[in-house]
Structures are given as structure tokens and as C-alpha cells.
Design an enzyme around this catalytic site. Structure first.
Site, PDB file in Angstrom:
ATOM      1  N   SER A 242      35.670  -9.791  35.127  1.00  0.00           N
ATOM      2  CA  SER A 242      36.315 -11.205  34.163  1.00  0.00           C
ATOM      3  C   SER A 242      35.083 -12.568  35.213  1.00  0.00           C
ATOM      4  O   SER A 242      35.089 -12.922  35.732  1.00  0.00           O
ATOM      5  CB  SER A 242      37.310 -11.353  34.323  1.00  0.00           C
ATOM      6  N   ASP A 323      38.176  -4.103  48.532  1.00  0.00           N
ATOM      7  CA  ASP A 323      37.635  -2.240  48.846  1.00  0.00           C
ATOM      8  C   ASP A 323      38.996  -1.763  49.052  1.00  0.00           C
ATOM      9  O   ASP A 323      39.928  -1.393  50.104  1.00  0.00           O
ATOM     10  CB  ASP A 323      36.854  -2.203  50.307  1.00  0.00           C
ATOM     11  N   ASP A 326      38.755   4.859  50.459  1.00  0.00           N
ATOM     12  CA  ASP A 326      37.853   5.335  51.704  1.00  0.00           C
ATOM     13  C   ASP A 326      37.810   6.442  51.123  1.00  0.00           C
ATOM     14  O   ASP A 326      38.836   7.471  50.697  1.00  0.00           O
ATOM     15  CB  ASP A 326      38.654   5.230  53.254  1.00  0.00           C
TER      16      ASP A 326
END
Length: 758
Positions: A242, A323, A326
Site C-alpha cells: 500500500s 519479519d 522463522d
């Protein structure tokens, strides 16, 4: 035949939503008003928020139940029950996450105030569905019956956004591992560059690409290409994301801050969002109006205004590309168990059953660990586990953004954002007092001992998640001195704050830089000025590539080619490079740049492509522009692919292949190779790909469109601004809200494709 057609039309008419009159809803003990404007935007007015939720559920179901059904089924891995075997592989990929069971657990853990709203909404959905005179037409086409809505289905709808906005597989980080294991270390470090001169963070400097590796560091490695070159269809889709930006009241024409937000997603008919205004609560000072009025877009399936304004505070999102997962390399001394910091633990195997329409049910085995499910088993026997924020039922989803409806200042809204749970996003907040802020909404894992960029072992405990950031630890920028904020899926933060958010594959900063520079180009703004920035289709990123291509074409030997001469004239005639419908230069330069990238990466990563034919360059890094430009400018001999004798020879071959791929073999064909001939809107109803004949009646018109990915005006054939909102809290009468794909899901509704033209 005529009788059958009449019956089908009658059933279609019978499934239209109720637009007029009075409807009595079970267990609704107060009067609720539902009105619509000329584009079908719904306004719901009631005394209580739970009554609003019930009415919202009723309206959503009547207008959009099939689309809601698809979203819950996508997240649950239950599409095969509706579409048969063609959806089976997609369901298998999702089932390893067991999101229906997780959704059920989330519902059980909701606080009472959120649970009350949710249950009222669910009741409204089912009443809305049952009040239709006939089931939604899609179920007649599919010969299926709609299934009632449940509370966990609302959570699944929210989970469907996790599947869109965050990686739900191990592919990205396994791609990095694949490349790292097959190319020299120095080359891997170069290709994994973290930024470029196009970076535009809110604070900090650009992260420039690493130095080109020395030939001596590459050992016996060499770059090779097979001829002839081939133009591949780009395997990676545009990044879901966006744009959003804001200015303070000191820079607006009304003293309140101004917010812009357009959320870039796959476009469809009807739109993923639903225009809505909700009004509730009695204003103590004036009994003639409501205490709370919230205007914006909702997500059918969820009882919330996702983005919008409450008259005092406005909010919008962009994907943060932090992030939040994992990939764990499972360490095993023997099959059936794995090592942890607390010793050896047995692998658990559970089974999920996938119902398949017209075929036997499929039983799927899922291996589970204390960190998450086994997402991939390598050819060498290694198992890889996905640890993902979405799996944590205490942190993945709540209805916390309900609190934004009642906030009065940006400072209040920040506290709500830090406790709300949804796919972790950038959120921009502005208020009528002129304040503005950026922060992250959603949980942020507290990763210790590793950065999460590549697959890693958790076996000895040196790398782990130790809970989540507290509200005090969240990155936050409020009221910056220059009064401007911007995000466009780029790297927003630097230093410690970037480390906390992590690098989940943030986008090249070109789009953000273009927005940032436009914001600093003036000192006063109104809503129309923000819209002008949103519609900016200048190809600033490609301008240097255009100049480079002109230089290549102006070379003496190239000047002997009539087609090359014509192309050079065309490039020079288009002084301002824009992603306009009639631009030939934009399309040619763009095609050349992508083929140049593909050819070089195929040559440099040949061994990795052999092991992973569908390798996506963006999984390695989205910052490849800096790498590519550095190489083309410096032309290092040891990175030139064989069998080419010079970089000039290689680039001419890339240009020749680019023109061939565009069908350009004459001056006449050159003139026809416009950007609009390629960039044509293809916004479809979900059934159209399966039953093409229906597309004639259900899809939006196919038309050439302006814009592209690396500019504020993001636009592709089926991807772009799912909504475009500009609002200044307290001045909603001046707000702008564009929404392609229309409001209603019923083709006979006056609101089907309503507002699409804007």
C-alpha cells in the site's frame, strides 16, 4: 429453454438483497436505520455498537456472502468442498497451519466486550443469509448450498489477510539458503543487498549496495547463459502492499492533519472492501446526533471499520514487511524425533481431512514440533519448520481496532494500535488537532540470538523468540519536526528499530521516495493535492534506464539498424517518461530492464535455478535494482555471462530479445507497442476463471489503465489500489474515497460495479 431461462432469472432476482422497507431481526431490541447513497455506501445508525454489528452482519451477508465464504474457506483450506479437486493443492498448502482450530481457540479467548460484538455480527450474518429469497447465485452455478456463519469464520476471514500479507510458506528463506549453498559467499552477499540510493526511510540514511565482489573471491565460479535468450513471464507477482502518507495541521489548509491511504491488493468484482458509515451512542451534549460516527471501509466477514475516520482521528495501513516468521532447520539424530534446548523430543503427527466435491475426501498428515509445523522436507532429508506469528492464538488476532472508533487523539490511537492484533502493519494516524504518527499495529516477536533472514537451528536455544515487544518497545514516530510521514512498503526504520521489526522483504524505496519528494515540494496541502500525488504516474525509476538505452542505441554500429533508429527517435520524443496508455518508451524500457535482470540472475545463479526452477529473485532480495545498476555502470568482466565477449554485445542481445518479445519488428509494430496495450484492467468475479462465459456478465470492463508498480499510481491488470482514501478528521465532507470493483456482489443490484469508474 425459455422456461429454464425464466426460472434462472427468477432465482437470480429472488437473491437480491433487501434495499427498502422494514425488517424485523430476531433478538434485536432497538431500532436500527440502514440507508445507502448513490454508490451503495451503507450508513448504519443505532444506539448500541452490538446493534450496529448485527445490522452490519445482515448487510454484509445479503450483499457479499459468497465472497465471505471464499475468504473463510481459503484460510481454513476448505475450498475443495466447493470447487472440487482443482482447489485441492491450495487447500493442502494451507491446512498445515490448522487455522480453523486456531480460530476456534481465539474466539474462546476474546474478552467479553469483543465477544458480544462478534456474536451479534454472526447472528446478523445468518439472518441476512436466510432472509434472501434464494441462495446467492454463485451457489446455483456451483450446485452447492451455503453454510451458516460461525464466530470462528470471522477470525478465519481475518486470517485470510495473513495469507495475503505475510509469507505462509518457507519458500522465501529457503530460496536464500538454496542460493547461499550454491554460489560463492561474496556473490551471495552482493545479491542480498539491503538497500539502494532509492531508499526513503522515515529516519536514517540509504543502505547502499555492497561492493561488487572481486574476481579473486569467486574461485572457479563463472556466469553462463544458454542462447537464444528467452523472455520469461515474471514468476513473482507485485508485492501486496500500500501507500500511505500524512501531513500535520500546520501544512493543511484547515488546521487538521490530512491522511492518504491506498491499499494495494489483487482486484476483483466485487471489491474486497465494503464502503460503510456507522453511527451509534447518544451524544450527551446533543440528543440530535450520535456520539460516534465512523466512516471508511469494512471487510465483509468482520464487524469492524478497517480503515477510515471517526471525525477526530483517521487511520490507514501499509504492509510493513517486517519479519514475523522463522524457518527452522530441524536437527535430528534419528527419524521421528528432533533436538531442542531441553533435549530430544518426538515429532507429533496429526491428520486433517479435506472434503473434495465430487471425489473422496483426502487425509493429510501434518508433522508438528514445539515451534510449528514441518513446512518442507528437502531432497537431502532435512526438515524445515515454519514458526509464524499467525500460529500464536494469544497474539495473532483480536478485535482490538474497535477501540479506534472512540479515540479522540493520535496519542489515544497509538495505545489502541499497540494492543490490537492483526497482520502486523504500518499504521499512520492523524487527528483533527493537527497531530500525526507512524507506528506498527499488531504483535512484534522479540527475536533473540539471530536475525531470522535465513533458515536457522533452534536446537541449542541460542536463537529463539522470547515473547513479544511491549507497547513501550514499539517503534514510533510522532509529530516529526517537518510535519510529514510516508510509507510505501519500503524500509521505514533504521538501526535498532529496524532490527526489532526485521526485514521480511521490504520493497524497493522508489515509490516511497517519489511520494516523499512530492510532500517536500510544497508547504500547504488540501485533499486534492494528496489525490494528485496518488495519481502520479511518472516513471522516475526508469528514467536513468531510458537514458542508458538511448546511449546504447546511439552507438555507431547500432545506428545502422533502421528499427534501432526508429526506437531511438521514439525514446527521445518522450521527454517525460510516464506509465501512460500511449507510451511506447515506458513499455520498451521496462521490458528491457526486466529481461536484463532475468538474464543476469539466471547466469549468476545457474546452479540455484537448477535446484529450484521456480526461483523468485524477489525472495532473495527486492533491492536488486541497486545491484543491477551498479553492474551495468561498472561492467565487471568477471560478472559478464559467457558466451558474450563484451557487455555491449550482451546488452544488444537483451534489447533484441526484448523487442522480439513485444512483437516489434518494424516501425509500425513499434508504434503499436504501447503501455496501454499491455496494462489492461482485467478485474474479474471469482467465478470467471472457472466459467469464462460468466465473465461477460460479471467482470468489469477491460480497458487500458495508467500506472505501474514503482510509482505512487500502482496499477496492473488485476492488482492495484483496492481503495484510495484521502481524509482530514472533522472535514469528512471533503474526503475522497475511490473503490474499483463496486460495492454489491449481486449483478442485478443497482450498486454492482457502482463507483468503479472513479
Amino acid at each position: 429453454v425459455a422456461l429454464g431461462a425464466s426460472w434462472a432469472y427468477w432465482q437470480l432476482r429472488a437473491s437480491l438483497p433487501t434495499l427498502d422497507g422494514v425488517v424485523a431481526l430476531a433478538e434485536l431490541d432497538e431500532e436500527v436505520s440502514v440507508t445507502r447513497d448513490e454508490v451503495g455506501m451503507v450508513t448504519i445508525s443505532a444506539n448500541s455498537r452490538s446493534a450496529v454489528a448485527r445490522a452490519m452482519g445482515f448487510v454484509h451477508a445479503q450483499e457479499r456472502f459468497f465472497q465471505m465464504d471464499l475468504m473463510r474457506r481459503q484460510a481454513a483450506g476448505e475450498l475443495s468442498a466447493l470447487f472440487g479437486g482443482k482447489a485441492l493443492e491450495a487447500d493442502k498448502r494451507v491446512r498445515i497451519h490448522q487455522l480453523r482450530a486456531r480460530a476456534r481457540a481465539i474466539v474462546a479467548g476474546l474478552p467479553s466486550d469483543e465477544s458480544e460484538i462478534l456474536l451479534a455480527y454472526v447472528a446478523g450474518v445468518n439472518e441476512g443469509l436466510h432472509r434472501l429469497g434464494s441462495r446467492p447465485f454463485e451457489y446455483w452455478v456451483l450446485r452447492a448450498e451455503p453454510v451458516d456463519w460461525t464466530a470462528e469464520d470471522t477470525i478465519l476471514t481475518a486470517y485470510s489477510m495473513y495469507l495475503v500479507l505475510q509469507p505462509s510458506t518457507a519458500e522465501k528463506k529457503l530460496t536464500r539458503l538454496n542460493v547461499k549453498e550454491r554460489v560463492p559467499e561474496s556473490l551471495y552477499a552482493f545479491l542480498r543487498g539491503k538497500g539502494s540510493e532509492w531508499d526513503a526511510p522515515l529516519w536514517g540514511e540509504p543502505l547502499l549496495p555492497p561492493a561488487i565482489p572481486e574476481a579473486s573471491s569467486l574461485g572457479n565460479w563463472s556466469a553462463k547463459l544458454e542462447l537464444p535468450l528467452k523472455m520469461r513471464e515474471r514468476p513473482e507477482p507485485p508485492l501486496p502492499g500500500s501507500n500511505s502518507w500524512a501531513v500535520s495541521g500546520a501544512l493543511s489548509d484547515n488546521g487538521a492533519a490530512i491522511l492518504q491511504n491506498d491499499m494495494h491488493l489483487k482486484l476483483r468484482v466485487p471489491n474486497i472492501w465494503f464502503r460503510i458509515q456507522i453511527r451509534y451512542g447518544e451524544d450527551e451534549q446533543s440528543r440530535s446526533r450520535y456520539a460516534h460516527q465512523v466512516t471508511g471501509v469494512s471487510l465483509p466477514g468482520v464487524p469492524l471499520v478497517v480503515a477510515g475516520s471517526n471525525g477526530k482521528v483517521a487511520w490507514g495501513y501499509t504492509n510493513s514487511y517486517g519479519d514475523f516468521s522463522d524457518v527452522i532447520v530441524l536437527e535430528q539424530e534419528r527419524p521421528g524425533s528432533y533436538l531442542t534446548a531441553h533435549g530430544e523430543v518426538p515429532l507429533e503427527t496429526v491428520y486433517e481431512t479435506i472434503d473434495v466435491k465430487g471425489a473422496p475426501a483426502q487425509r493429510v498428515a501434518i508433522e508438528k514440533t514445539i515451534w510449528g509445523p514441518v513446512a518442507r522436507s528437502g531432497a537431502d532429508g532435512r526438515k524445515f519448520v515454519l514458526k509464524w506469528l499467525a500460529h500464536d492464538v494469544t497474539q495473532a488476532i483480536n478485535l482490538g481496532i474497535l477501540g479506534l472508533e472512540r479515540t479522540e487523539t493520535v496519542a489515544d490511537a497509538i495505545g489502541v494500535a499497540h494492543n490490537a492484533r492483526l497482520p502486523s502493519q504500518n499504521i499512520l494516524l492523524v487527528d483533527s488537532g493537527g497531530n500525526l504518527a507512524w507506528t506498527i499495529i499488531g504483535a512484534i516477536p522479540k527475536r533473540v540470538g539471530c536475525d531470522g533472514d535465513e533458515p536457522v537451528s533452534f536446537a541449542d536455544g541460542s536463537c529463539s523468540w522470547q515473547g513479544y515487544l511491549s507497547a513501550e518497545e514499539y517503534p514510533l514516530l510522532m509529530n516529526p519536526p517537518d510535519g510529514r510521514l510516508w510509507t510505501a512498503n519500503n524500509r521505514v526504520a533504521s538501526g535498532e528499530m529496524l532490527r526489532r521489526i526485521g526485514n521480511g522483504g521490504y520493497d524497493l524505496g522508489a515509490r516511497a521516495k517519489q511520494i516523499r519528494d512530492a510532500l517536500f515540494a510544497r508547504d500547504s496541502f488540501a485533499e486534492g493535492d494528496f489525490l494528485a500525488i496518488a495519481l502520479d504516474d511518472r516513471g522516475l525509476l526508469l528514467e536513468r534506464w531510458k537514458a542508458h538505452l538511448e546511449q546504447l542505441l546511439a552507438d555507431e554500429s547500432a545506428a545502422q539498424d533502421d528499427l534501432a533508429k526508429a526506437l531511438l527517435v521514439q525514446l527521445r520524443s518522450e521527454k517525460d517518461l510516464r506509465a501512460r496508455r500511449d507510451s511506447v518508451a515506458y513499455r520498451v524500457v521496462r521490458t528491457y530492464r526486466y529481461l536484463l535482470r532475468d538474464a543476469l540472475f539466471m547466469a549468476w545463479l545457474a546452479a540455484a535455478y537448477d535446484a529450484q526452477p521456480d526461483l523468485k529473485i524477489g525472495s532473495l532480495s527486492n533491492q536488486w535494482e541497486g545491484v543491477l545498476w551498479e553492474v551495468i555502470q561498472k561492467k565487471p568482466a568477471h560478472l559478464l555471462p559467457a558466451p558474450f565477449a563484451s557487455w555491449r554485445e550482451f546488452e544488444r542481445e537483451v534489447l533484441k530479445t526484448s523487442l522480439h518479445s513485444l512483437g516489434i519488428d518494424s516501425r509500425e509494430r513499434l508504434a503499436q507497442a504501447t503501455w496501454g496495450a499491455r496494462n489492461r484492467a482485467a478485474i474479474q468475479h471469482p467465478l470467471s476463471p472457472f466459467i469464462p462465459l460468466l465473465g461477460k456478465f460479471l467482470d468489469a470492463p477491460i480497458e487500458a489503465i495508467e500506472g505501474d508498480v514503482n510509482m505512487p499510481r500502482v496499477a496492473g491488470p488485476s492488482f492495484g489500489a483496492s481503495e484510495r482514501m484521502v481524509v482530514s478528521p472533522g472535514h469528512e465532507e471533503r474526503a475522497i474515497l475511490h473503490m474499483p470493483g463496486g460495492q454489491s456482489g449481486h449483478p442485478l443490484s443497482p450498486y454492482y460495479l457502482a463507483g468503479h469508474e472513479a
